[in-house]
Structure formats: structure tokens, C-alpha cells
Design a protein around this motif. Structure first.
Motif, PDB file in Angstrom:
ATOM      1  N   SER A  73      -9.558  10.253  11.396  1.00  0.00           N
ATOM      2  CA  SER A  73      -9.862  10.778  11.281  1.00  0.00           C
ATOM      3  C   SER A  73      -9.425  12.504  11.477  1.00  0.00           C
ATOM      4  CB  SER A  73     -10.533  11.415  13.103  1.00  0.00           C
ATOM      5  OG  SER A  73      -9.299  11.407  13.732  1.00  0.00           O
ATOM      6  N   ASP A  74      -7.952  12.314  12.104  1.00  0.00           N
ATOM      7  CA  ASP A  74      -6.496  13.618  12.229  1.00  0.00           C
ATOM      8  C   ASP A  74      -6.175  13.959  10.303  1.00  0.00           C
ATOM      9  OD1 ASP A  74      -7.662  13.538  14.540  1.00  0.00           O
ATOM     10  OD2 ASP A  74      -5.768  14.127  15.147  1.00  0.00           O
ATOM     11  N   HIS A  75      -6.270  12.572   9.548  1.00  0.00           N
ATOM     12  CA  HIS A  75      -5.603  12.692   8.592  1.00  0.00           C
ATOM     13  C   HIS A  75      -6.172  12.302   7.221  1.00  0.00           C
ATOM     14  CE1 HIS A  75      -1.755  13.692  10.291  1.00  0.00           C
ATOM     15  NE2 HIS A  75      -2.381  13.051  11.565  1.00  0.00           N
ATOM     16  N   GLY A  76      -7.283  12.404   7.650  1.00  0.00           N
ATOM     17  CA  GLY A  76      -8.327  11.407   6.191  1.00  0.00           C
ATOM     18  C   GLY A  76      -8.012  10.438   5.405  1.00  0.00           C
ATOM     19  N   MET A  77      -7.198   9.574   6.781  1.00  0.00           N
ATOM     20  CA  MET A  77      -6.805   8.412   5.500  1.00  0.00           C
ATOM     21  C   MET A  77      -7.861   7.284   5.496  1.00  0.00           C
ATOM     22  SD  MET A  77      -3.161   6.392   5.988  1.00  0.00           S
ATOM     23  CE  MET A  77      -2.021   7.808   6.019  1.00  0.00           C
ATOM     24  N   GLY A  78      -7.746   6.767   5.011  1.00  0.00           N
ATOM     25  CA  GLY A  78      -8.516   5.543   4.736  1.00  0.00           C
ATOM     26  C   GLY A  78      -8.472   4.387   5.585  1.00  0.00           C
ATOM     27  N   HIS A  79      -9.215   3.776   5.684  1.00  0.00           N
ATOM     28  CA  HIS A  79      -9.348   2.681   6.456  1.00  0.00           C
ATOM     29  C   HIS A  79      -8.292   1.772   6.553  1.00  0.00           C
ATOM     30  CE1 HIS A  79     -10.486  -0.145  10.194  1.00  0.00           C
ATOM     31  NE2 HIS A  79      -9.632  -0.865   9.638  1.00  0.00           N
ATOM     32  N   GLY A  80      -7.680   1.441   4.842  1.00  0.00           N
ATOM     33  CA  GLY A  80      -7.083   0.342   4.555  1.00  0.00           C
ATOM     34  C   GLY A  80      -5.709   0.870   5.041  1.00  0.00           C
ATOM     35  N   HIS A  81      -5.415   1.729   4.224  1.00  0.00           N
ATOM     36  CA  HIS A  81      -4.199   2.493   4.295  1.00  0.00           C
ATOM     37  C   HIS A  81      -4.142   2.660   5.554  1.00  0.00           C
ATOM     38  CE1 HIS A  81      -4.620   4.392   0.274  1.00  0.00           C
ATOM     39  NE2 HIS A  81      -4.350   3.264   0.246  1.00  0.00           N
ATOM     40  N   ALA A  82      -4.938   3.304   6.696  1.00  0.00           N
ATOM     41  CA  ALA A  82      -4.373   3.149   7.859  1.00  0.00           C
ATOM     42  C   ALA A  82      -4.016   2.062   8.508  1.00  0.00           C
ATOM     43  CB  ALA A  82      -5.177   4.494   8.933  1.00  0.00           C
ATOM     44  N   TYR A  96       0.807  -1.394  -0.290  1.00  0.00           N
ATOM     45  CA  TYR A  96       0.007  -0.051   0.101  1.00  0.00           C
ATOM     46  C   TYR A  96       0.356   1.086  -0.190  1.00  0.00           C
ATOM     47  CZ  TYR A  96      -4.046  -2.571   1.493  1.00  0.00           C
ATOM     48  OH  TYR A  96      -5.780  -3.437   1.243  1.00  0.00           O
ATOM     49  N   PHE A  97       1.553   0.879   0.034  1.00  0.00           N
ATOM     50  CA  PHE A  97       2.707   2.821   0.657  1.00  0.00           C
ATOM     51  C   PHE A  97       3.205   3.295  -0.751  1.00  0.00           C
ATOM     52  CE2 PHE A  97       5.509   0.185   4.234  1.00  0.00           C
ATOM     53  CZ  PHE A  97       4.103   0.443   4.782  1.00  0.00           C
ATOM     54  N   PRO A  98       3.139   2.990  -1.829  1.00  0.00           N
ATOM     55  CA  PRO A  98       2.739   3.645  -3.218  1.00  0.00           C
ATOM     56  C   PRO A  98       2.463   4.273  -3.225  1.00  0.00           C
ATOM     57  CG  PRO A  98       4.119   1.863  -3.500  1.00  0.00           C
ATOM     58  CD  PRO A  98       3.435   1.665  -2.118  1.00  0.00           C
ATOM     59  N   SER A  99       1.323   3.891  -3.016  1.00  0.00           N
ATOM     60  CA  SER A  99      -0.495   4.395  -3.272  1.00  0.00           C
ATOM     61  C   SER A  99      -0.808   5.844  -1.577  1.00  0.00           C
ATOM     62  CB  SER A  99      -1.651   3.525  -3.177  1.00  0.00           C
ATOM     63  OG  SER A  99      -2.683   4.272  -3.654  1.00  0.00           O
ATOM     64  N   ILE A 100      -0.094   5.112  -0.879  1.00  0.00           N
ATOM     65  CA  ILE A 100       0.394   6.023   0.412  1.00  0.00           C
ATOM     66  C   ILE A 100       0.951   7.556   0.025  1.00  0.00           C
ATOM     67  CG2 ILE A 100       0.171   6.504   3.050  1.00  0.00           C
ATOM     68  CD1 ILE A 100      -0.624   3.850   2.651  1.00  0.00           C
ATOM     69  N   GLU A 101       1.463   7.240  -0.067  1.00  0.00           N
ATOM     70  CA  GLU A 101       2.695   8.311  -0.321  1.00  0.00           C
ATOM     71  C   GLU A 101       1.536   8.985  -1.650  1.00  0.00           C
ATOM     72  OE1 GLU A 101       6.578   6.821  -1.749  1.00  0.00           O
ATOM     73  OE2 GLU A 101       6.875   7.247   0.588  1.00  0.00           O
ATOM     74  N   LYS A 102       1.333   8.803  -2.790  1.00  0.00           N
ATOM     75  CA  LYS A 102       0.917   9.214  -3.544  1.00  0.00           C
ATOM     76  C   LYS A 102      -0.638  10.320  -3.630  1.00  0.00           C
ATOM     77  CE  LYS A 102      -1.350   8.698  -8.392  1.00  0.00           C
ATOM     78  NZ  LYS A 102      -1.196   8.112  -8.711  1.00  0.00           N
ATOM     79  N   THR A 103      -1.044   9.955  -2.593  1.00  0.00           N
ATOM     80  CA  THR A 103      -2.869  10.497  -2.004  1.00  0.00           C
ATOM     81  C   THR A 103      -2.264  11.264  -0.937  1.00  0.00           C
ATOM     82  OG1 THR A 103      -3.506   7.855  -2.744  1.00  0.00           O
ATOM     83  CG2 THR A 103      -5.258   9.350  -1.386  1.00  0.00           C
ATOM     84  N   TYR A 104      -1.639  10.919   0.285  1.00  0.00           N
ATOM     85  CA  TYR A 104      -1.515  11.510   0.747  1.00  0.00           C
ATOM     86  C   TYR A 104      -0.252  12.537   1.218  1.00  0.00           C
ATOM     87  CZ  TYR A 104      -5.111   8.487   2.219  1.00  0.00           C
ATOM     88  OH  TYR A 104      -6.382   7.923   2.657  1.00  0.00           O
ATOM     89  N   GLY A 105       0.834  12.783   0.252  1.00  0.00           N
ATOM     90  CA  GLY A 105       0.898  13.518  -0.162  1.00  0.00           C
ATOM     91  C   GLY A 105       2.496  13.835   0.760  1.00  0.00           C
TER      92      GLY A 105
END
Length: 82
Positions: free
Chosen positions: A61-70, A24-33
Motif C-alpha cells: 500500500s505505501d510503496h506500491g510493491m507487488g505481493h511476491g516481492h513484498a 527476487y532481490f535483483p528484480s526488486i532493486e530494478k523495479t523499485y529503484g
């Protein structure tokens, strides 16, 4: 903060896609900057006092991350700390 820093994984040498939570890490970097290492550091510190699901809820809640990414970040850090 925990004395031991959890480092982001190196990409597989054979060019294969990462497996498990790291996939998931490449998508997390791209999605959340933010670089994945920043997320790992934040979660590692937070796990000193909070449970897995508390940290997942905080990322959502604080970073707007989706459940799977978090959940992937928290699971990776917990596994590395074990």
C-alpha cells in the motif's frame, strides 16, 4: 529498531542464481529503484511491532510493491531473525 541488522546476501561465489526469497532481490532493486539493503532495514524495523502479513500489506500500500516481492523481503528478514 532491532539491534541486529539483517544484511543482504552476498551473490553466490560460483555465479549461480540465488535461491529462495533472495532470488527476487535483483528484480526488486530494478523495479523499485532502491537497494535491497534499504528494504531489508525498513522491514526489519517494522517486524518489531507488526506481523508478517501486516508488513507485506504496508509494502504494497505505501510503496506500491507487488505481493511476491513484498512477501520475499519479509520472509527473508523473518528467516534471518529466527
Amino acid at each position: 529498531m532491532t539491534a541486529d541488522r539483517v544484511l543482504a546476501p552476498e551473490p553466490p561465489a560460483d555465479g549461480a542464481k540465488p535461491k529462495g526469497p533472495a532470488s527476487y532481490f535483483p528484480s526488486i532493486e530494478k523495479t523499485y529503484g532502491r537497494p535491497i539493503q534499504e528494504w531489508l532495514d525498513l522491514v526489519n524495523e517494522r517486524l518489531d511491532s507488526d506481523s508478517h502479513m501486516q508488513v507485506v500489506a504496508w509494502l504494497k500500500s505505501d510503496h506500491g510493491m507487488g505481493h511476491g516481492h513484498a512477501n520475499a523481503i519479509v520472509a527473508y528478514v523473518r528467516a534471518a531473525r529466527a
